[in-house]
Design a protein around this motif. Sequence first.
Motif, PDB file in Angstrom:
ATOM      1  N   GLU A   1      37.890  53.112  37.485  1.00 13.20           N
ATOM      2  CA  GLU A   1      37.227  52.359  38.555  1.00 13.20           C
ATOM      3  C   GLU A   1      37.778  50.939  38.662  1.00 13.20           C
ATOM      4  OE1 GLU A   1      32.960  54.797  38.314  1.00 13.20           O
ATOM      5  OE2 GLU A   1      33.168  52.827  37.361  1.00 13.20           O
ATOM      6  N   LEU A   2      38.016  50.287  37.527  1.00 15.28           N
ATOM      7  CA  LEU A   2      38.604  48.942  37.557  1.00 15.28           C
ATOM      8  C   LEU A   2      39.965  48.945  38.252  1.00 15.28           C
ATOM      9  CD1 LEU A   2      38.116  47.141  34.108  1.00 15.28           C
ATOM     10  CD2 LEU A   2      37.114  46.533  36.301  1.00 15.28           C
ATOM     11  N   HIS A   3      40.782  49.930  37.929  1.00 16.77           N
ATOM     12  CA  HIS A   3      42.170  49.945  38.401  1.00 16.77           C
ATOM     13  C   HIS A   3      42.292  50.239  39.893  1.00 16.77           C
ATOM     14  CE1 HIS A   3      43.444  50.954  33.995  1.00 16.77           C
ATOM     15  NE2 HIS A   3      42.960  49.737  34.129  1.00 16.77           N
ATOM     16  N   GLU A   4      41.186  50.630  40.519  1.00 19.86           N
ATOM     17  CA  GLU A   4      41.216  50.904  41.958  1.00 19.86           C
ATOM     18  C   GLU A   4      40.632  49.766  42.790  1.00 19.86           C
ATOM     19  OE1 GLU A   4      42.753  53.461  43.399  1.00 19.86           O
ATOM     20  OE2 GLU A   4      43.396  53.959  41.355  1.00 19.86           O
ATOM     21  N   LEU A   5      40.207  48.692  42.160  1.00 19.59           N
ATOM     22  CA  LEU A   5      39.576  47.600  42.892  1.00 19.59           C
ATOM     23  C   LEU A   5      40.582  46.838  43.751  1.00 19.59           C
ATOM     24  CD1 LEU A   5      37.176  46.214  40.140  1.00 19.59           C
ATOM     25  CD2 LEU A   5      36.584  47.610  42.124  1.00 19.59           C
ATOM     26  N   ASP A   6      40.072  46.178  44.775  1.00 21.66           N
ATOM     27  CA  ASP A   6      40.909  45.435  45.724  1.00 21.66           C
ATOM     28  C   ASP A   6      41.514  44.201  45.054  1.00 21.66           C
ATOM     29  OD1 ASP A   6      41.314  43.215  47.850  1.00 21.66           O
ATOM     30  OD2 ASP A   6      41.114  45.032  49.062  1.00 21.66           O
ATOM     31  N   ALA A   7      42.817  44.195  44.915  1.00 21.97           N
ATOM     32  CA  ALA A   7      43.506  43.119  44.198  1.00 21.97           C
ATOM     33  C   ALA A   7      43.351  41.780  44.903  1.00 21.97           C
ATOM     34  CB  ALA A   7      44.981  43.466  44.020  1.00 21.97           C
ATOM     35  N   ASP A   8      43.407  41.780  46.228  1.00 20.21           N
ATOM     36  CA  ASP A   8      43.324  40.516  46.960  1.00 20.21           C
ATOM     37  C   ASP A   8      41.963  39.846  46.771  1.00 20.21           C
ATOM     38  OD1 ASP A   8      45.911  40.728  47.896  1.00 20.21           O
ATOM     39  OD2 ASP A   8      45.325  41.750  49.752  1.00 20.21           O
ATOM     40  N   ARG A   9      40.881  40.637  46.791  1.00 25.03           N
ATOM     41  CA  ARG A   9      39.552  40.064  46.574  1.00 25.03           C
ATOM     42  C   ARG A   9      39.447  39.459  45.180  1.00 25.03           C
ATOM     43  NH1 ARG A   9      34.491  43.347  47.063  1.00 25.03           N
ATOM     44  NH2 ARG A   9      33.567  41.264  47.121  1.00 25.03           N
TER      45      ARG A   9
END
Length: 292
Positions: A124-132
């Motif tokens: 779940e962490l690895h799919e989070l929006d990088a820009d946010r």
Amino acid sequence: MAELDASEFRSLITSVFPHLTGAVFRLTAKSWDSMAVDVDDTLIFKFPRHLGAERALVKEAAVLDIIRPSLSMAVPDMRIHDGPPIFSSHAKLEGEHLIAEDYDALGEGNRQHLADDLARFYAELHELDADRLRSAGAGAIQPWKSPEAVRTKALPLLAPDIQNFAQAVVADFEALPPDPYGNVYGFFDGHGWNMAFDYAQGRLNGIYDFADSGFGPLHQEFIYSNFISPDLTSRIVSAYEGLTGRKLDRRRIAILTGFHRLSELAELADDPLNVEQMTRSVAAWAAASRLG
């Protein structure tokens, strides 16, 4: 920044939370960056020890606000109090540290449940929006020491029978190509001292201390559970592969684990209070690698 004493912690906390005047205050941890105070076994307050730690604490709270709604795993709901000095508060995650001896005593079902929960946490962490996350202040994780620094500072501290193992680890690390999955936002601190484990239920209640989270090579995420057990890491990797479809390189994870411990030893080579512990950490991994 001057270090605070116990009475000053109490005074600062009760100035914001006057209903805690009669509570029991206990200093629970003193890290490089923060002092942690447990109040009535229900609340945790963190006080930064320097200006860099203040910035890190504010960033941690902002990042947690983004990631918390997307995680199945419980993480702190941290609030920042402007002070001065700045400090944070959050409800305590109930549970104890998960260390190697206690993991070894867990049954098969509890071990697998733990691995499945951690694999889902990482997926779940690895799919989070990088820009946010970048907008909240998340950046690159702290770099390790260079191979040359490890050879110069760490290797001379090791027993002769471990030096050959360590030399091979450094050479293998230098030969690694870039991570095939690139960089992701991750926790990068998944050892048992950041876990709230409920031994009565055999379940992980939550994970805390996101100060070291950030963007780094995906495979590096999976090295820290080796402080608990290589068996746990193997289970996490298998479960993560099933959840994400990503095929992980177990040899790469082993090399990164060894080099990380050598890097920590190099970093603390001149610190007599910690160098012995770091030397034991390298020796333990060398022994585990030989058995594996």
